[in-house]
Design a protein around this motif. Structure first.
Motif, PDB file in Angstrom:
ATOM      1  N   UNK A  79     102.047  48.536   3.698  1.00 50.05           N
ATOM      2  CA  UNK A  79     102.387  48.728   2.421  1.00 50.05           C
ATOM      3  C   UNK A  79     101.405  49.895   1.594  1.00 50.05           C
ATOM      4  N   UNK A  80     101.928  50.784   0.899  1.00 44.66           N
ATOM      5  CA  UNK A  80     101.149  52.062   0.350  1.00 44.66           C
ATOM      6  C   UNK A  80     100.201  51.738  -0.771  1.00 44.66           C
ATOM      7  N   UNK A  81      99.079  52.201  -0.708  1.00 43.01           N
ATOM      8  CA  UNK A  81      98.225  52.063  -1.807  1.00 43.01           C
ATOM      9  C   UNK A  81      98.702  52.592  -3.097  1.00 43.01           C
ATOM     10  N   UNK A  82      98.339  52.063  -4.388  1.00 35.77           N
ATOM     11  CA  UNK A  82      98.816  52.647  -5.676  1.00 35.77           C
ATOM     12  C   UNK A  82      98.609  54.129  -5.764  1.00 35.77           C
ATOM     13  N   UNK A  83      97.599  54.624  -5.201  1.00 36.84           N
ATOM     14  CA  UNK A  83      97.205  56.034  -5.548  1.00 36.84           C
ATOM     15  C   UNK A  83      98.103  56.985  -4.706  1.00 36.84           C
ATOM     16  N   UNK A  84      98.981  56.588  -3.770  1.00 35.68           N
ATOM     17  CA  UNK A  84      99.933  57.077  -3.153  1.00 35.68           C
ATOM     18  C   UNK A  84     101.293  56.941  -3.554  1.00 35.68           C
ATOM     19  N   UNK A  85     101.387  56.121  -4.545  1.00 37.46           N
ATOM     20  CA  UNK A  85     102.756  56.039  -5.167  1.00 37.46           C
ATOM     21  C   UNK A  85     102.593  56.068  -6.831  1.00 37.46           C
ATOM     22  N   UNK A  86     101.906  57.098  -7.251  1.00 33.42           N
ATOM     23  CA  UNK A  86     101.753  57.221  -8.603  1.00 33.42           C
ATOM     24  C   UNK A  86     102.904  57.314  -9.497  1.00 33.42           C
ATOM     25  N   UNK A  87     104.262  57.624  -8.901  1.00 30.81           N
ATOM     26  CA  UNK A  87     105.248  57.740  -9.738  1.00 30.81           C
ATOM     27  C   UNK A  87     105.417  56.584 -10.139  1.00 30.81           C
ATOM     28  N   UNK A  88     105.195  55.275  -9.542  1.00 24.43           N
ATOM     29  CA  UNK A  88     105.482  53.917  -9.812  1.00 24.43           C
ATOM     30  C   UNK A  88     104.687  53.404 -11.151  1.00 24.43           C
ATOM     31  N   UNK A  89     103.586  54.024 -11.345  1.00 23.79           N
ATOM     32  CA  UNK A  89     102.689  53.490 -12.228  1.00 23.79           C
ATOM     33  C   UNK A  89     103.342  53.114 -13.721  1.00 23.79           C
ATOM     34  N   UNK A  90     104.254  54.259 -14.092  1.00 24.93           N
ATOM     35  CA  UNK A  90     104.586  53.881 -15.503  1.00 24.93           C
ATOM     36  C   UNK A  90     105.781  52.822 -15.326  1.00 24.93           C
ATOM     37  N   UNK A  91     106.560  52.397 -14.463  1.00 25.63           N
ATOM     38  CA  UNK A  91     107.223  51.248 -14.227  1.00 25.63           C
ATOM     39  C   UNK A  91     106.329  50.070 -14.144  1.00 25.63           C
ATOM     40  N   UNK A  92     105.289  50.042 -13.482  1.00 27.14           N
ATOM     41  CA  UNK A  92     104.523  48.867 -13.120  1.00 27.14           C
ATOM     42  C   UNK A  92     103.803  48.478 -14.478  1.00 27.14           C
ATOM     43  N   UNK A  93     103.384  49.777 -15.241  1.00 29.63           N
ATOM     44  CA  UNK A  93     102.788  49.225 -16.736  1.00 29.63           C
ATOM     45  C   UNK A  93     103.967  48.480 -17.572  1.00 29.63           C
ATOM     46  N   UNK A  94     104.876  49.108 -17.571  1.00 28.72           N
ATOM     47  CA  UNK A  94     105.945  48.293 -18.546  1.00 28.72           C
ATOM     48  C   UNK A  94     106.218  46.883 -17.991  1.00 28.72           C
ATOM     49  N   UNK A  95     106.277  46.747 -16.677  1.00 28.99           N
ATOM     50  CA  UNK A  95     106.517  45.512 -16.054  1.00 28.99           C
ATOM     51  C   UNK A  95     105.599  44.618 -16.620  1.00 28.99           C
TER      52      UNK A  95
END
Length: 460
Positions: free
Chosen positions: A310-326
């Protein structure tokens, strides 16, 4: 209100039964043939079927078989005359809830009906619970649009139907248990137990008893026999989190379980066979632990049949916006104020993209939950974030970090390019928003995008 379908070719019986049951508070539908009953069942939600045994055309047994083929849990009460009791017994063997002899006492009928309705109510509640659990953990609902997470989803889809062991590696907070549950709930074992065990949470002796169970008197305090997690997970999945923390002696015992598909309780001598799928997870790189002598090589290869990283969050920053809204949606109902949180402001979003996230998704969730509690308005701002987070998150350009022989024009161009790239990312490539963020006009931004040959997708 529960609905009961009454099926009898004698209309008088359907009328009498309807009157009795409606007086008890039930809603009733009637059919005078098996075929009519099948049509009603296809178009209405029915909680109980009461059907006569002998009918022209499709008889009660054939109707029962048709019902059980489509919904094995729907209760069916058979009505039969005294001379056809053998047929009623056959119906019970084929799944009928019960049978009642004609003519019947109203009180007996009502007792049978109430028991059948109560049983089906419990079945429906269990169905709802199972469906809600499954929907929470289906890999399609794990948040992530990044390429790395799409690759994880594709792998889950491939390995879920298998029975082989799975090893999940990833830093703390990356969602290893969530992925393990997704694998289980998308597998043929979805209706069987999912049993999690944290291998780092207990001492060696307690963990051995927790995993394998113990017999009465096996040690001081063992007042009765206790089943272990492996036994409880029979036909299902056991999730061994932090597998890298297992002692060498427990590694040997786990290896035996994998090899022989059996184990003994602590203090026992009788082998217990269990059909279990093992999913293990670790925040360590087990290959390195094998090289250091901390983890058995043979056990590593037994666990590492199917592998996920599983990739760490720092390597998938494009998911941050989705995760924040979730997470905002998740905690919205728990926020006891009249002002709903709409989102985060641009400065918070910038900080989130630049932050290293050592605690990964778990840390992001905690930050959002805390901010929603403290936020006085409808938008989370920097002042709502933890102070330590702010201290670590802010990054400033230090002149001493720039080489002394740096070319001024090239350095300024690099800085400008980086600022434009960040603004485009934060604005989801909407150039009007990026230009406003940078404090320049849209035409000026267009010129700089062309100058630096930046990829802006299709959004304008």
């Amino acid at each position: 209100m529960e609905t009961i379908l009454i099926v009898d070719d004698e209309k008088n019986y359907t009328l009498i039964l309807s009157a009795i049951l409606e007086e008890e508070g039930f809603e009733t539908l009637t059919a005078n043939s098996g075929n009519d009953a099948v049509n009603i069942l296809e178009n209405a939600d029915i909680d109980l079927v009461i059907t006569d045994m002998k009918m022209p055309g499709m008889d009660g047994i054939e109707l029962l078989e048709s019902i059980k083929e489509k919904d094995p849990d729907l209760p069916v009460i058979m009505m039969t005359a005294y001379g056809t009791v053998e047929k009623a017994v056959e119906a019970m063997q084929k799944g009928a809830y019960n049978y009642i002899l004609k003519p019947f006492e109203n009180e007996n009928l009502i007792i049978y009906v109430n028991k059948a309705i109560e049983m089906f109510r419990i079945v429906k509640e269990n169905r709802h619970l199972r469906n809600s659990i499954e929907s929470r953990y289906r890999f399609g609902n794990i948040i992530g649009k990044s390429k790395s997470m799409q690759a994880v989803f594709a792998t889950i889809e491939k390995i879920a139907p298998a029975t082989a062991t799975v090893l999940i590696e990833g830093e703390n907070g990356t969602g290893k248990e969530l992925v393990a549950k997704s694998i289980h709930f998308n597998s043929p074992r979805r209706n069987e137990p999912f049993i999690p065990v944290n291998c780092s949470a207990l001492s060696e002796s307690l963990l051995e008893s927790e995993l394998f169970g113990h017999e009465k008197g096996a040690f001081t305090g063992a007042m009765s026999m206790k089943k272990g997690r492996f036994e409880l997970a029979d036909r299902g999945t056991i999730f061994l989190d932090e597998i890298g923390e297992l002692s060498h002696s427990l590694q040997v015992k786990l290896l035996r379980v994998l090899q022989e598909k059996s184990f003994e309780r602590v203090g026992g001598i009788k082998p217990i066979v269990a059909d279990i799928r093992i999913i293990a997870a670790t925040n360590k790189q087990l290959k390195q632990e094998v090289a250091k002598g901390n983890f058995r090589e043979d056990l590593f290869y037994r666990l590492n049949v199917l592998h996920l990283t599983l990739p760490p969050l720092r390597e998938r920053t494009e998911d941050i916006r989705l995760l924040v809204q979730h997470f905002i949606d998740k905690y919205a109902d728990e926020r006891n104020v009249d002002i709903p949180i709409k989102g985060i402001d641009q400065e918070v979003e910038r900080l989130f993209y630049e932050y290293h996230w050592p605690g990964n998704i778990r840390e992001l969730e905690n930050v959002i939950e805390r901010a929603m509690i403290l936020c006085p308005g409808d938008t989370i701002r920097v002042s709502d974030l933890p102070r330590s987070f702010q201290t670590n998150a802010y990054s400033t350009l230090k002149i001493n970090d720039i080489p002394t022989n740096a070319n001024l024009a090239e350095t300024l161009a690099d800085i400008e390019k980086a600022l434009i790239s960040r603004a485009l990312m934060l604005s989801n490539n909407v150039q009007a928003h990026a230009a406003k963020m940078l404090g320049i006009g849209k035409s000026g931004l267009n010129q700089k995008i062309k100058k630096y040959n930046l990829d802006v997708g299709t959004k304008k």
